[in-house]
Design an enzyme around this catalytic site. Sequence first.
Site, PDB file in Angstrom:
ATOM      1  CB  SER A 106      -0.896   0.002   1.242  1.00 25.88           C
ATOM      2  OG  SER A 106      -1.556   1.239   1.412  1.00 25.88           O
ATOM      3  CE1 TYR A 130      -6.575   4.776  -1.670  1.00 22.66           C
ATOM      4  CE2 TYR A 130      -4.766   4.309  -0.163  1.00 22.66           C
ATOM      5  CZ  TYR A 130      -6.068   4.095  -0.591  1.00 22.66           C
ATOM      6  OH  TYR A 130      -6.861   3.191   0.079  1.00 22.66           O
ATOM      7  CB  THR A 156      -6.910   2.790  -4.937  1.00 22.04           C
ATOM      8  OG1 THR A 156      -6.221   1.600  -4.520  1.00 22.04           O
ATOM      9  CG2 THR A 156      -8.267   2.829  -4.250  1.00 22.04           C
ATOM     10  CE  LYS A 224      -7.796  -2.708  -3.530  1.00 18.80           C
ATOM     11  NZ  LYS A 224      -8.826  -1.859  -2.864  1.00 18.80           N
ATOM     12  CG  HIS A 248     -11.575   0.777  -0.301  1.00 18.88           C
ATOM     13  ND1 HIS A 248     -10.800   1.405  -1.237  1.00 18.88           N
ATOM     14  CD2 HIS A 248     -10.901   0.892   0.868  1.00 18.88           C
ATOM     15  CE1 HIS A 248      -9.710   1.893  -0.656  1.00 18.88           C
ATOM     16  NE2 HIS A 248      -9.754   1.588   0.617  1.00 18.88           N
TER      17      HIS A 248
END
Length: 353
Positions: A106, A130, A156, A224, A248
């Site tokens: 992440s 992100y 994402t 995603k 999510h």
Amino acid sequence: MPMVCVTDFEAQARELLSKSTWDYIEGGAEEGITRDDNIAAFKKIRLRPRYLKDVSHVDTRTTIQGAEISAPICIAPTGFHCLAWPDGEMSTARAAQAAGICYITSTYASCTLEDVVATAPRGLRWFQLYVQLDRQLNKQLIQKVESLGFKALVVTVDVPKLGNRRHDIRNQLDLKTNLLLKDLRSPKERSSAPYLQMSPIDSSLCWDDLSWLQSVTQLPIILKGILTKEDAELAVKHKVHGIIVSNHGGRQLDGVAASIDALTEVVAAVKGKIEVYMDGGIRTGSDVLKALALGAKCVFLGRPVLWGLACKGERGVEEVLNILKDEFHTSMALTGCRSVAEINRDLVQFSRL
């Protein structure tokens, strides 16, 4: 008492973690309808086994983006693993490497990317991004993950704004004052700032911005958070390499479809042009089989990995992965599938209950 299924780890993790940490990991948005539906939806799918096949040898191996994995059961991007175990993402990465599967690290990892790579140098790694407001910061981060040997960029798309997570608000959870997000700071900040003010995600991100991302990386781009055929068709049009069907974990927009229910629509829309994966609600090996039968190339685990991590660190993650791999192997044998290639839509039907 031995832990023999994934939910055994869930129960023990709940005992071990603080209330605020447990609420952060388990919490869904709003009323938690979608979070709960992710699990419930699998229970409405029935298997149609075929017998009198030679299943003395069952092969769970498959590939994602051309890389071989030992089973179609990989690790989804979740942040702040040090909340569950001191070594955080380093333990997760080592477990993924030992299991021979992919780990998506992440943006909000609590260990540096360098440490994740150093601790599991042979592991298959993708990086979840992100997209930040600062384009240069995004570019630097992408260049770093490329240089460190990450094999795909997972963007994402379902967080233009953070979902309404009531437990975190009630608990006044303030991650940015407790965790050091080293990879999102400039070199100057790394030596001076005690912590990162969690930089806002770019809420203006749109389809046209994908061309910029494609211009700054050679990595395959996976989106995603896709849940509809319309967005799946746009993903193909914009030449991305894959889709993770995901809501999510029910942590963003409550009331959307369970991931497994959205999967069929997305798979039909892409017409085999790109690989489709899914996350959300996977708790058993038969869940994995059902997802593959409905067109997923691979599934990704979120909360179960954190449960394993909280219970036993690296060994706990390995045990969770091995339980699911063993259950998947059993489900394949009991439905007459000798290889992942033999898993197809004829194996499942939807219950009328």
